[in-house]
Design a protein around this motif. Structure first.
Motif, PDB file in Angstrom:
ATOM      1  N   UNK A   1       0.815  -1.213   0.000  1.00  0.00           N
ATOM      2  CA  UNK A   1       0.000   0.000   0.000  1.00  0.00           C
ATOM      3  C   UNK A   1       0.851   1.267   0.000  1.00  0.00           C
ATOM      4  N   UNK A   2       2.089   1.136   0.474  1.00  0.00           N
ATOM      5  CA  UNK A   2       2.988   2.282   0.452  1.00  0.00           C
ATOM      6  C   UNK A   2       3.251   2.745  -0.984  1.00  0.00           C
TER       7      UNK A   2
ATOM      8  N   UNK B   1      -5.185   0.895  -3.666  1.00  0.00           N
ATOM      9  CA  UNK B   1      -6.147  -0.193  -3.854  1.00  0.00           C
ATOM     10  C   UNK B   1      -6.710  -0.145  -5.281  1.00  0.00           C
ATOM     11  N   UNK B   2      -6.943   1.072  -5.745  1.00  0.00           N
ATOM     12  CA  UNK B   2      -7.536   1.224  -7.062  1.00  0.00           C
ATOM     13  C   UNK B   2      -6.603   0.757  -8.177  1.00  0.00           C
TER      14      UNK B   2
ATOM     15  N   UNK C   1      -7.688 -10.931 -17.143  1.00  0.00           N
ATOM     16  CA  UNK C   1      -6.776  -9.950 -17.735  1.00  0.00           C
ATOM     17  C   UNK C   1      -7.584  -8.872 -18.465  1.00  0.00           C
ATOM     18  N   UNK C   2      -8.628  -9.304 -19.160  1.00  0.00           N
ATOM     19  CA  UNK C   2      -9.463  -8.319 -19.855  1.00  0.00           C
ATOM     20  C   UNK C   2     -10.105  -7.355 -18.846  1.00  0.00           C
ATOM     21  N   UNK C   3     -10.602  -7.889 -17.746  1.00  0.00           N
ATOM     22  CA  UNK C   3     -11.184  -7.018 -16.708  1.00  0.00           C
ATOM     23  C   UNK C   3     -10.158  -6.004 -16.212  1.00  0.00           C
ATOM     24  N   UNK C   4      -8.942  -6.474 -15.961  1.00  0.00           N
ATOM     25  CA  UNK C   4      -7.917  -5.553 -15.447  1.00  0.00           C
ATOM     26  C   UNK C   4      -7.591  -4.477 -16.490  1.00  0.00           C
ATOM     27  N   UNK C   5      -7.580  -4.870 -17.770  1.00  0.00           N
ATOM     28  CA  UNK C   5      -7.310  -3.877 -18.812  1.00  0.00           C
ATOM     29  C   UNK C   5      -8.418  -2.833 -18.874  1.00  0.00           C
ATOM     30  N   UNK C   6      -9.637  -3.275 -18.511  1.00  0.00           N
ATOM     31  CA  UNK C   6     -10.763  -2.332 -18.538  1.00  0.00           C
ATOM     32  C   UNK C   6     -10.892  -1.553 -17.240  1.00  0.00           C
ATOM     33  N   UNK C   7     -10.131  -1.951 -16.242  1.00  0.00           N
ATOM     34  CA  UNK C   7     -10.231  -1.259 -14.957  1.00  0.00           C
ATOM     35  C   UNK C   7     -11.423  -1.727 -14.134  1.00  0.00           C
ATOM     36  N   UNK C   8     -11.909  -2.933 -14.395  1.00  0.00           N
ATOM     37  CA  UNK C   8     -13.055  -3.461 -13.647  1.00  0.00           C
ATOM     38  C   UNK C   8     -12.569  -4.380 -12.517  1.00  0.00           C
ATOM     39  N   UNK C   9     -12.848  -3.984 -11.301  1.00  0.00           N
ATOM     40  CA  UNK C   9     -12.343  -4.717 -10.135  1.00  0.00           C
ATOM     41  C   UNK C   9     -13.284  -5.811  -9.640  1.00  0.00           C
ATOM     42  N   UNK C  10     -14.451  -5.970 -10.246  1.00  0.00           N
ATOM     43  CA  UNK C  10     -15.461  -6.825  -9.576  1.00  0.00           C
ATOM     44  C   UNK C  10     -15.002  -8.264  -9.363  1.00  0.00           C
TER      45      UNK C  10
END
Ligand code: BG6
Length: 481
Positions: free
Chosen positions: A165-166, A170-171, A412-421
């Motif tokens: 976290x340093x 989280x985002x 990986x696709x979710x992470x590329x889209x910025x979707x954390x769900x």
């Protein structure tokens, strides 16, 4: 949404995970047109090799039996390059930075997009995260994808997350539990909330017990060094099976937005009490049918009491689930490869029928994805006799035209889209460790001599004590299990 001109940097590029999962998933996304325009992939690892060797390795696990993908694979290779370097020294990361800048100088967009994927062992995890922040954090979007293990218990997990976290918010952080990317795990929310027939029966008035089972037909096979330090509970139950449990039991989220979903998961997990010793059965496989036992693996310390099988029963203390046992069980070196959820409904009240089978809803996560409901029907004929039958939704038959995506492709696709769900939030991880830490400390021998797991033969259904264990929690074995 997807951002053009993204660079995906894969750390640990010559390791097993990257070879077997990350690169094949990236290829699958590329082949199917899901990667953003202008995407470039950079592999990074300590191994010194030239680009040709890297391309060979990174594509070696792509399934292409009839060579039909060969042209696409060649295109994919052109997107990717390799940088070798250390994980702890600044000079290596500065060298990587030069490489990234040279790729970006050819991009149209002024905003940089960097996604760092850490397919790394835990020992180098922190130095890499730190060095990346120091040397490779660009002005635009920066994301970091990380893989378990996230510590070994509550304290070590808090320590690791605190240290991370340093450097990374989280985002910006995407913690993978690849079970959340599996099609059938995602299907659970639809099954539950898009079907009134199921939602109405989804509680302790109708359900007797739930089992979530993971079976693998092979042992540690040389991976014993890693495994012995973690054991089956940390490897499978505390993450993969607990995630399945949380989607099975959470209340309906307000929306499918990441925080709405994860809020509900955390809430239900917080209602679970830490696992009791008497609700636990531990096993370790022994040699059988010419297959080696766990202790025969050279990478395993002699006389290790590490469990390779565990069954644990969890209790959720809320009005919906009070009194329903949730049995999580997982084992290596078992009789088959299978992951499934088995929801057993209560008995039909006696009266009309004598001994009649219970309803059971089975969600088969893998292999051969399917959902089937065991129910009773009248045998056709001029008499009245009920017979258990199956209402069967086998994906291969019903959705024969659809390809089921690989978990890693979806994530990986979710992470590329910025979707954390479908990623694990910090508080979700924290509460998961709270449930398992006491039992793990007992198993680790922190509270006296460690318990000795019971033996089960390689290739079997598990310890012979298992049947009595599940029966204790109201499970009734049917002929078709
Ligand atoms: C990993 C575990 O997280 O999951 C492995 O570390 C296990 O031990 C694997 O084999 C199982 O994943 P899957 O997708 O094959 O069920």
């Amino acid at each position: 949404e997807l951002r053009d001109d993204t660079i995906i940097i894969v750390f640990g590029a010559s390791g097993d995970l990257a070879k077997k999962k990350t690169f094949p998933a990236l290829f699958g996304l590329y082949r199917d047109g899901f990667l953003p325009n202008g995407v470039k992939i950079v592999g990074y690892a300590r191994t010194k090799m030239d680009e040709a060797e890297f391309h060979k390795r990174s594509t070696s696990y792509i399934k292409d039996p009839d060579q039909s993908q060969a042209p696409k694979i060649e295109e994919f290779k052109k997107l990717s390059s390799y940088v070798s370097g250390g994980y702890e020294d600044s000079a290596s990361f500065e060298n990587l930075e030069k490489h990234l800048k040279s790729i970006e100088s050819a991009y149209q967009s002024k905003v940089t997009n960097r996604v760092f994927y850490l397919a790394l062992p835990p020992s180098v995890f922190l130095p890499v995260a730190e060095n990346l922040k120091k040397h490779n954090y660009a002005s635009g979007v920066n994301r970091i994808i990380v893989e378990k293990p996230f510590g070994k218990d509550l304290d070590s997990s808090r320590e690791l997350l605190g240290a991370l976290k340093q450097h990374w918010t989280e985002d910006e952080t995407y913690r993978i539990d690849h079970y959340l990317g599996k099609e059938m795990v995602k299907n659970i929310l639809i099954l539950r909330f898009a079907n009134v027939a199921f939602s109405a029966a989804w509680d302790n008035r109708s359900i007797s017990n739930v089992q979530i089972t993971f079976k693998e037909p092979f042992g540690t096979e040389g991976r014993g060094g890693y495994f012995d330090e973690f054991g089956i509970i940390r490897d499978i139950l505390q993450n993969h099976l607990l995630q399945v449990l949380s989607v099975l039991t959470m209340e309906q989220p307000v929306s499918f937005a990441a925080e709405d979903v994860r809020d509900e998961k955390v809430k239900v997990l917080r209602s679970i009490t830490p696992i009791a010793r008497e609700d636990t059965l531990l096993g370790q496989y022994v040699s059988a049918n010419g297959k080696p036992g766990y202790l025969d693996d050279d990478t395993v310390p002699p006389n290790s009491s590490c469990p390779t099988f565990a069954a644990t029963t969890l209790w959720i203390h809320n009005p919906r689930w009070e009194g329903v046992p949730f049995i999580l069980k997982a084992g290596k070196a078992m009789n088959e490869a299978k992951v499934e959820v088995r929801i057993q409904f209560k008995d039909v009240p006696p009266g009309l029928f004598g001994n009649i089978s219970r309803n059971e809803l089975v969600i088969r996560i893998q292999p051969s994805e399917s959902v089937y409901l065991k129910m009773n029907a009248k045998v056709p004929g001029l008499y009245t006799r009920a017979l258990p039958i199956e209402m069967d939704l086998t994906y291969k038959r019903r959705f024969s035209d659809s390809k089921i995506p690989e978990a890693y492709e979806a994530l990986i696709l979710d992470a590329l889209k910025g979707d954390h769900s479908n990623f694990v939030r910090h508080d979700e991880l924290d509460v998961a460790w709270k449930i398992f830490t006491p039992i793990l400390h007992w198993i680790d021998g922190k509270e006296g001599p460690p318990p000795r797991p019971v033996p089960y033969p390689y290739g079997s259904r598990g310890p012979k004590e298992l049947d009595a264990f599940v029966n204790k929690f109201h499970f009734t074995r049917s002929s078709t299990e």
